[in-house]
Design a protein around this motif. Sequence first.
Motif, PDB file in Angstrom:
ATOM      1  N   THR A  44       0.643  -1.295   0.124  1.00 43.53           N
ATOM      2  CA  THR A  44      -0.091  -0.103   0.160  1.00 43.53           C
ATOM      3  C   THR A  44       0.769   1.313   0.138  1.00 43.53           C
ATOM      4  O   THR A  44       1.940   1.257   0.505  1.00 43.53           O
ATOM      5  N   GLN A  49      -2.998   6.225   1.342  1.00 44.08           N
ATOM      6  CA  GLN A  49      -4.074   5.551   2.343  1.00 44.08           C
ATOM      7  C   GLN A  49      -4.289   6.468   3.608  1.00 44.08           C
ATOM      8  O   GLN A  49      -5.496   6.495   3.784  1.00 44.08           O
ATOM      9  N   SER A  78     -15.766  -2.961  -0.550  1.00 41.03           N
ATOM     10  CA  SER A  78     -14.298  -3.164  -0.855  1.00 41.03           C
ATOM     11  C   SER A  78     -13.662  -3.839   0.400  1.00 41.03           C
ATOM     12  O   SER A  78     -12.590  -4.463   0.055  1.00 41.03           O
ATOM     13  N   HIS A  79     -14.204  -3.881   1.615  1.00 37.75           N
ATOM     14  CA  HIS A  79     -13.723  -4.686   2.841  1.00 37.75           C
ATOM     15  C   HIS A  79     -14.078  -6.041   3.033  1.00 37.75           C
ATOM     16  O   HIS A  79     -13.491  -6.985   3.528  1.00 37.75           O
ATOM     17  N   TYR A  84     -11.070  -6.803  -0.067  1.00 38.29           N
ATOM     18  CA  TYR A  84      -9.999  -7.106   0.873  1.00 38.29           C
ATOM     19  C   TYR A  84      -9.783  -8.483   2.034  1.00 38.29           C
ATOM     20  O   TYR A  84      -9.016  -8.573   2.484  1.00 38.29           O
ATOM     21  N   TRP A  94      -9.099  -1.926  15.136  1.00 34.44           N
ATOM     22  CA  TRP A  94      -9.331  -0.827  14.281  1.00 34.44           C
ATOM     23  C   TRP A  94      -9.584   0.414  15.319  1.00 34.44           C
ATOM     24  O   TRP A  94      -8.881   1.643  15.334  1.00 34.44           O
TER      25      TRP A  94
HETATM   26  C1  HEM Z   1      -8.691   0.690   2.221  1.00 41.72           C
HETATM   27  C2  HEM Z   1     -11.570   2.955   5.496  1.00 41.72           C
HETATM   28  C3  HEM Z   1     -10.971  -1.005   8.445  1.00 41.72           C
HETATM   29  C4  HEM Z   1      -7.464  -2.499   5.606  1.00 41.72           C
HETATM   30  C5  HEM Z   1      -9.728   1.625   2.717  1.00 41.72           C
HETATM   31  C6  HEM Z   1     -10.061   2.842   2.132  1.00 41.72           C
HETATM   32  C7  HEM Z   1     -10.661   3.431   3.061  1.00 41.72           C
HETATM   33  C8  HEM Z   1     -10.727   2.691   4.247  1.00 41.72           C
HETATM   34  C9  HEM Z   1     -11.433   4.803   3.073  1.00 41.72           C
HETATM   35  C10 HEM Z   1      -9.851   3.151   0.739  1.00 41.72           C
HETATM   36  C11 HEM Z   1     -10.911   2.981  -0.144  1.00 41.72           C
HETATM   37  C12 HEM Z   1     -11.168   1.723  -0.587  1.00 41.72           C
HETATM   38  O1  HEM Z   1     -10.180   1.069  -1.006  1.00 41.72           O
HETATM   39  O2  HEM Z   1     -12.412   1.211  -0.468  1.00 41.72           O
HETATM   40  C13 HEM Z   1     -11.595   1.979   6.590  1.00 41.72           C
HETATM   41  C14 HEM Z   1     -12.696   2.307   7.647  1.00 41.72           C
HETATM   42  C15 HEM Z   1     -12.460   1.235   8.562  1.00 41.72           C
HETATM   43  C16 HEM Z   1     -11.655   0.316   7.991  1.00 41.72           C
HETATM   44  C17 HEM Z   1     -13.330   3.342   7.901  1.00 41.72           C
HETATM   45  C18 HEM Z   1     -13.056   0.803   9.829  1.00 41.72           C
HETATM   46  C19 HEM Z   1     -14.641   1.130   9.939  1.00 41.72           C
HETATM   47  C20 HEM Z   1     -10.129  -1.627   8.041  1.00 41.72           C
HETATM   48  C21 HEM Z   1      -9.427  -2.667   8.593  1.00 41.72           C
HETATM   49  C22 HEM Z   1      -8.688  -3.276   7.924  1.00 41.72           C
HETATM   50  C23 HEM Z   1      -8.553  -2.415   6.537  1.00 41.72           C
HETATM   51  C24 HEM Z   1     -10.188  -3.373   9.927  1.00 41.72           C
HETATM   52  C25 HEM Z   1      -7.486  -4.491   8.262  1.00 41.72           C
HETATM   53  C26 HEM Z   1      -6.297  -4.566   8.078  1.00 41.72           C
HETATM   54  C27 HEM Z   1      -7.682  -2.118   4.381  1.00 41.72           C
HETATM   55  C28 HEM Z   1      -6.926  -2.446   3.393  1.00 41.72           C
HETATM   56  C29 HEM Z   1      -7.271  -1.559   2.168  1.00 41.72           C
HETATM   57  C30 HEM Z   1      -8.234  -0.605   2.746  1.00 41.72           C
HETATM   58  C31 HEM Z   1      -5.960  -3.519   2.952  1.00 41.72           C
HETATM   59  C32 HEM Z   1      -6.627  -1.279   0.797  1.00 41.72           C
HETATM   60  C33 HEM Z   1      -4.966  -0.781   0.991  1.00 41.72           C
HETATM   61  C34 HEM Z   1      -4.608  -0.866  -0.505  1.00 41.72           C
HETATM   62  O3  HEM Z   1      -5.117  -0.047  -1.244  1.00 41.72           O
HETATM   63  O4  HEM Z   1      -3.438  -1.303  -0.708  1.00 41.72           O
HETATM   64  N1  HEM Z   1      -9.939   1.405   3.915  1.00 41.72           N
HETATM   65  N2  HEM Z   1     -11.140   0.839   6.706  1.00 41.72           N
HETATM   66  N3  HEM Z   1      -9.333  -1.478   6.787  1.00 41.72           N
HETATM   67  N4  HEM Z   1      -8.429  -0.876   4.133  1.00 41.72           N
HETATM   68 FE1  HEM Z   1      -9.750  -0.067   5.289  1.00 41.72          FE
END
Ligand code: HEM
Length: 132
Positions: A44, A49, A78-79, A84, A94
Amino acid sequence: MGGTAADIVFQSYGRCCKSDEFFVDFYDYFMSSSQAIKDRFVKTDMGQQRHLLRNGIMQLVLHARGMSDRKLRALGESHNRGGYNIPPEWYSLWLDSLMKTVRKHDPDYDAELDMCWRDVLGPGIELIRGAY
Ligand code: HEM
């Protein structure tokens, strides 16, 4: 004066966002919470990010203030397991990492504010987590 819990959190987030270090510290804490989580971000661009997360947290706060579900549903997509593939158990790590970061950055942090944050973000986080 104080306003609703969502207003209090909105203002706290404003104080946190004054420093870009907030998002650096958040990912430091979050990635330290588990090697498996750290592994998810090896490829990433963390600069990008941090910027995306800044908006993501704002979406959670705005959701509590009555904004539509649309953007959070997209994050749920997306998650989820087809995206992911983020295990639902990781969301408490988190949120704990986020609260550690708020504690460090908001001079007005106290136990009551911590509770406000958790209450206000809870439903939006559930929406994303529940889409697994
Ligand atoms: C990507 C928000 C929880 C891992 C993203 C993005 C946002 C975001 C805005 C970029 C947009 C997208 O790709 O859809 C959040 C929020 C969370 C949350 C608000 C909690 C409610 C988590 C958790 C993990 C995680 C618990 C665990 C590891 C990732 C990964 C990406 C990502 C791996 C993609 C990174 C990349 O592009 O290489 N997240 N996230 N997220 N999130 Fe989260």
